[in-house]
Design a protein around this motif. Structure first.
Motif, short mmCIF file in Angstrom:
data_model
loop_
_atom_site.label_atom_id
_atom_site.label_comp_id
_atom_site.label_asym_id
_atom_site.label_seq_id
_atom_site.Cartn_x
_atom_site.Cartn_y
_atom_site.Cartn_z
N THR A 59 4.66 -2.13 37.26
CA THR A 59 5.76 -2.47 38.02
C THR A 59 5.89 -4.33 38.04
O THR A 59 5.22 -5.02 37.70
N THR A 60 7.07 -4.77 38.27
CA THR A 60 7.16 -6.21 38.59
C THR A 60 6.47 -6.65 39.74
O THR A 60 6.27 -7.83 39.70
N PHE A 61 5.97 -5.78 40.73
CA PHE A 61 5.28 -6.10 41.88
C PHE A 61 3.69 -6.24 41.51
O PHE A 61 3.06 -7.20 41.81
N ARG A 62 3.30 -5.16 41.21
CA ARG A 62 1.71 -5.02 40.87
C ARG A 62 1.57 -3.66 40.10
O ARG A 62 2.20 -3.09 40.16
N ASN A 63 0.37 -4.01 39.24
CA ASN A 63 0.19 -2.75 38.49
C ASN A 63 -1.18 -2.02 39.00
O ASN A 63 -2.04 -2.56 39.80
N PHE A 64 -1.21 -0.58 38.94
CA PHE A 64 -2.16 0.19 39.18
C PHE A 64 -3.02 1.00 38.29
O PHE A 64 -2.01 1.51 37.50
N ASP A 65 -4.17 1.19 38.30
CA ASP A 65 -4.80 2.24 37.36
C ASP A 65 -5.33 3.28 37.98
O ASP A 65 -5.90 3.13 39.20
N MET A 66 -5.32 4.53 37.61
CA MET A 66 -6.12 5.69 38.12
C MET A 66 -6.59 6.25 36.80
O MET A 66 -6.05 6.61 35.95
N ASP A 67 -7.88 6.57 37.00
CA ASP A 67 -8.78 7.27 36.04
C ASP A 67 -9.14 8.54 36.76
O ASP A 67 -9.80 8.76 37.74
N PHE A 68 -9.14 9.79 36.11
CA PHE A 68 -9.57 10.89 36.38
C PHE A 68 -9.52 12.31 35.51
O PHE A 68 -9.14 11.82 34.57
N THR A 69 -10.20 13.16 35.95
CA THR A 69 -10.44 14.44 34.95
C THR A 69 -9.64 15.34 35.85
O THR A 69 -9.81 15.72 36.79
N LEU A 70 -8.78 16.05 34.96
CA LEU A 70 -8.03 17.26 35.63
C LEU A 70 -8.85 18.06 36.06
O LEU A 70 -10.04 18.54 35.59
N GLY A 71 -8.62 18.74 37.19
CA GLY A 71 -9.38 19.75 38.17
C GLY A 71 -10.37 19.40 38.66
O GLY A 71 -11.26 20.25 39.55
N GLN A 72 -10.72 17.89 38.70
CA GLN A 72 -11.91 17.60 39.52
C GLN A 72 -11.37 16.56 40.68
O GLN A 72 -10.60 15.57 40.46
N GLU A 73 -12.00 16.62 41.84
CA GLU A 73 -11.49 15.78 43.08
C GLU A 73 -11.84 14.46 42.71
O GLU A 73 -12.90 14.03 42.42
N PHE A 74 -11.08 13.44 43.18
CA PHE A 74 -11.36 12.10 43.26
C PHE A 74 -10.92 11.48 44.47
O PHE A 74 -9.83 11.90 45.16
N THR A 75 -11.10 10.07 44.69
CA THR A 75 -10.41 9.39 45.57
C THR A 75 -9.49 8.44 45.34
O THR A 75 -9.80 7.70 44.40
N GLU A 76 -8.30 8.54 45.70
CA GLU A 76 -7.06 7.86 45.11
C GLU A 76 -6.98 6.53 46.25
O GLU A 76 -6.96 6.74 47.35
N ASP A 77 -7.17 5.44 45.51
CA ASP A 77 -7.26 4.07 46.33
C ASP A 77 -6.65 3.11 45.80
O ASP A 77 -6.86 2.61 44.53
N LEU A 78 -5.31 2.36 46.16
CA LEU A 78 -4.58 1.48 45.66
C LEU A 78 -5.45 0.06 45.75
O LEU A 78 -4.87 -0.86 45.39
N GLY A 79 -6.67 -0.02 46.42
CA GLY A 79 -7.33 -1.19 46.39
C GLY A 79 -7.25 -1.95 47.27
O GLY A 79 -6.26 -1.93 48.22
N PRO A 80 -8.09 -3.22 47.47
CA PRO A 80 -8.15 -4.32 48.65
C PRO A 80 -6.57 -4.85 48.60
O PRO A 80 -6.46 -5.55 49.65
N ASP A 81 -6.02 -5.16 47.49
CA ASP A 81 -4.73 -5.67 47.49
C ASP A 81 -3.57 -5.24 48.43
O ASP A 81 -2.83 -5.87 48.86
N LEU A 82 -3.72 -3.77 48.36
CA LEU A 82 -2.68 -3.11 49.48
C LEU A 82 -3.43 -2.51 50.79
O LEU A 82 -2.82 -2.21 51.61
N GLY A 83 -4.60 -2.80 50.75
CA GLY A 83 -5.35 -2.60 51.96
C GLY A 83 -4.78 -2.68 53.40
O GLY A 83 -4.56 -2.05 54.17
#
Length: 99
Positions: A59-83
Motif C-alpha cells: 500500500t502507499t501507507f505501509r507494506n506487510f509480509d505474511m508467511d505461512f503454510t496452508l493448513g497450519q496454524e500461525f500467529t498473524e501479527d502486523l508488527g510493532p509499527d501498528l502495535g
C-alpha cells in the motif's frame, strides 16, 4: 485434479461495506479511516507442493509480509509499527478446499 496455484499479483477492485466490517471487529476509528482509503495489492508466492505461501500486501501507507503454510496454524501479527494503533494478534489457519 491438480491443486490450484495462487501465485500472482492481485489488486483491490472494491471494498463495499468494509468500514462497517472493520467497525464490527472493533478496529479503532482512525485506523478504519486510513484502511478504507487504501487500495492494496497482494503479491503472492505459492509453492503448490509444500503449501507454503508468502503474501506481501503493498500500500502507499505501509507494506506487510505474511508467511505461512496452508493448513497450519500461525500467529498473524502486523508488527510493532501498528502495535500502538491496534495491537492485536490472531491465531489463524488458512485452508484451501479443492473440489
Amino acid at each position: 485434479m491438480s491443486k490450484p496455484n495462487y501465485a500472482g499479483i492481485y489488486n483491490m477492485v472494491s471494498q463495499d461495506n468494509f468500514e462497517e466490517y472493520l467497525a464490527a471487529l472493533d478496529v479503532n476509528y482512525a485506523l478504519r479511516k486510513v484502511v478504507c482509503i487504501l487500495k492494496p495489492s497482494k503479491h503472492i508466492e505459492h509453492d503448490v507442493n509444500s503449501g507454503k505461501m508468502k503474501i506481501k500486501t503493498v500500500t502507499t501507507f505501509r507494506n506487510f509480509d505474511m508467511d505461512f503454510t496452508l493448513g497450519q496454524e500461525f500467529t498473524e501479527d502486523l508488527g510493532p509499527d501498528l502495535g500502538p494503533v491496534d495491537g492485536r494478534k490472531c491465531q489463524v489457519c488458512v485452508c484451501a478446499c479443492f473440489f
